[in-house]
Design a protein around this motif. Structure first.
Motif, PDB file in Angstrom:
ATOM      1  N   PHE A 153      -3.994   2.396   4.774  1.00 31.20           N
ATOM      2  CA  PHE A 153      -5.409   2.205   5.101  1.00 31.20           C
ATOM      3  C   PHE A 153      -6.037   1.255   4.083  1.00 31.20           C
ATOM      4  CE2 PHE A 153      -4.128   6.321   6.650  1.00 31.20           C
ATOM      5  CZ  PHE A 153      -4.706   6.397   7.920  1.00 31.20           C
ATOM      6  N   VAL A 154      -6.996   0.458   4.545  1.00 32.28           N
ATOM      7  CA  VAL A 154      -7.742  -0.411   3.637  1.00 32.28           C
ATOM      8  C   VAL A 154      -9.227  -0.227   3.929  1.00 32.28           C
ATOM      9  CG1 VAL A 154      -8.026  -2.755   2.735  1.00 32.28           C
ATOM     10  CG2 VAL A 154      -5.833  -2.089   3.738  1.00 32.28           C
ATOM     11  N   ALA A 155     -10.023  -0.055   2.877  1.00 31.01           N
ATOM     12  CA  ALA A 155     -11.469   0.094   3.060  1.00 31.01           C
ATOM     13  C   ALA A 155     -12.201  -0.896   2.159  1.00 31.01           C
ATOM     14  CB  ALA A 155     -11.905   1.529   2.705  1.00 31.01           C
ATOM     15  N   PRO A 156     -13.044  -1.804   2.689  1.00 34.22           N
ATOM     16  CA  PRO A 156     -13.232  -1.999   4.119  1.00 34.22           C
ATOM     17  C   PRO A 156     -12.200  -2.946   4.754  1.00 34.22           C
ATOM     18  CG  PRO A 156     -14.801  -3.346   2.899  1.00 34.22           C
ATOM     19  CD  PRO A 156     -14.004  -2.587   1.877  1.00 34.22           C
ATOM     20  N   GLY A 157     -11.481  -3.729   3.953  1.00 34.64           N
ATOM     21  CA  GLY A 157     -10.462  -4.622   4.494  1.00 34.64           C
ATOM     22  C   GLY A 157     -11.047  -5.853   5.175  1.00 34.64           C
TER      23      GLY A 157
END
Ligand code: AMP
Ligand code: GLY
Length: 423
Positions: A29-33
């Motif tokens: 997962f990447v936040a916010p990416g």
């Protein structure tokens, strides 16, 4: 392992690209990416400083490790937030706690750290509005050019270098009295100008053990020949050709070792990357700054040169067993060239459709300021795409970066065509 990377730039796309290759990875997962991370991981629409939302995401997605890209959440204490929360404290965070992140969050703190641990750096003094007159006197005692640094985080803009004494005095007043950089310039560090060539050294530490990662050099100015305004970075090269073994040994013994030992002595827990900005002055290394994260675009050349499974390396950082890792590096040179929006680093337009990424061969496109709109990749920032290539030397690598960046297009695309000119 389920991994969450915090951040949205080329650095985070590169980390995601590398972790995606790990045998230990389950979900990423990447936040916010950005649009690049969306192509290989799941983006979460959460800001890097929204700790409560990050907490919810970590629990909902059973995240088992968090990797922090930018400095802001570190300086704001995200690692401490995890350690102080019963639901989060067992989840490792790659990135230092707030106390050590102050090495980037306060230039005055960093200078005091260097003085305490005999780490070579420019002579300096710090001033506040109350000591403005002493600041003027200190400037008068120095030879030009004058280097003024806002103590706190100023989005990479807080360092001002001026040739004229009166201009330097005016600048000091505007920083201290008129709060030119807000609270970041409540304290200003004035330091001796160092004349030499710059390089960056990246170190990964678990707090006890450390590994020196590949060196890199970035090109900060917008214009060819290192002219014009400062940017976040227009490209990078790794390794740095002039960082030979003899010079690296000096960096190791005079800078890296005392830095990691200093962190221990000062009781500053640190699990993460240390980015040491150096100037080589008459064959001697001098530290100009610490950052508590990887650089961008340096990451786009440093990380691809690491052959190890990066998740295994991060697990060793979390467990305090980095000494068991044998770091394997690609001996070739990696270069990256950054394509930016026309007008950057001043005002620029966003929302331009990006084409040509599928035509790139023999190079990797890491995305920075991009987003998806109706299945199209569009520009969403100043620095847009970084094109990384390998070669036997920097010239061969750059040739490939340039051949491939020429295949990319968006309205008002700009990139520097002279990287490596100074080597
Ligand atoms: P920093 O934000 O500390 O990286 O500083 C930005 C840039 O200012 C550096 O990359 C250097 O090019 C320059 N700089 C910082 N400190 C000095 C110094 N003492 N002497 C010469 N140049 C400096
Ligand atoms: N490229 C410089 C930085 O990341 O601070």
């Amino acid at each position: 392992m389920n991994i969450l990377i915090l951040g949205a730039g080329g650095r985070e796309h590169t980390l995601a690209w590398k972790l995606k290759q790990s045998k230990k990875l389950t979900q990423l997962f990447v936040a916010p990416g950005n649009a690049g991370t969306a192509s290989i991981a799941t983006n979460l629409a959460i800001g890097v400083n929204d700790f409560e939302a990050i907490k919810n995401a970590v629990i909902n997605h059973t995240i088992t490790m968090v990797i922090v890209g930018p400095e802001d959440p570190l300086v704001n204490g995200i690692h401490d937030f995890f350690l102080n929360d019963d639901a989060l404290k067992a989840i490792p965070v790659i990135g230092p706690q707030k106390a050590a992140a102050t090495l980037e969050g306060s230039k005055d703190f960093a200078k005091e750290f260097m003085m305490r641990h005999n780490i070579p750096t420019a002579a300096y003094e710090s001033f506040t509005a109350e000591s403005l007159d002493k600041g003027y006197q200190f400037l008068e005692s120095l030879k030009p050019p004058y280097v003024l640094k806002a103590d706190g985080l100023a989005a990479g803009k807080g360092v001002v270098i001026l040739k004229d004494l009166q201009e330097a005095k005016n600048e000091l007043k505007s920083m201290l009295v008129d709060a030119k950089f807000g609270t970041a310039s409540t304290t200003v560090v004035i330091e001796e100008f160092l004349d030499g060539i710059e390089l960056s050294v990246f170190v990964l530490t678990d707090g006890k053990n450390y590994k020196v990662l590949p060196t890199a050099k970035d090109y900060k100015r917008i214009g060819e020949g290192d002219t014009g305004l400062n940017t976040g970075g227009m490209g990078a090269i790794s390794p740095v050709p002039f960082a030979n073994d003899e010079f690296m040994n000096k960096i190791h013994s005079q800078v890296v070792k005392p830095t990691v030992e200093g962190l221990k002595i000062d009781n500053l827990p640190y699990k993460g990357f240390i980015f040491i900005g150096l100037i080589k002055v008459a064959n001697e290394p001098k530290v100009i700054e610490y950052n508590v994260r990887l650089g961008d675009p340096e990451t786009e050349v440093v990380i691809p040169r690491i052959k190890n499974d990066l998740l295994e390396v991060f697990a060793a950082v979390a467990n305090g067993t980095l000494d068991t890792i044998n770091l394997e590096l690609d001996e070739r040179t990696a270069t990256t060239v950054m394509a930016v929006s026309g007008g950057y680093p001043e005002a620029y337009e966003k929302g331009k459709v990006i084409t040509g990424i599928e035509n790139v061969t023999d190079a990797i496109v890491f995305q920075a300021g991009t987003t998806l709109k109706n299945d199209k990749i569009i520009t969403a920032g100043g620095r847009v795409l970084a094109v990384t290539a390998f070669g036997q030397d920097y010239k061969e690598a750059l040739k490939k970066s340039y051949e491939n960046i020429a295949k990319l297009n968006f309205d008002k695309i700009y990139y520097r065509k002279d990287l490596g000119f100074d080597l």
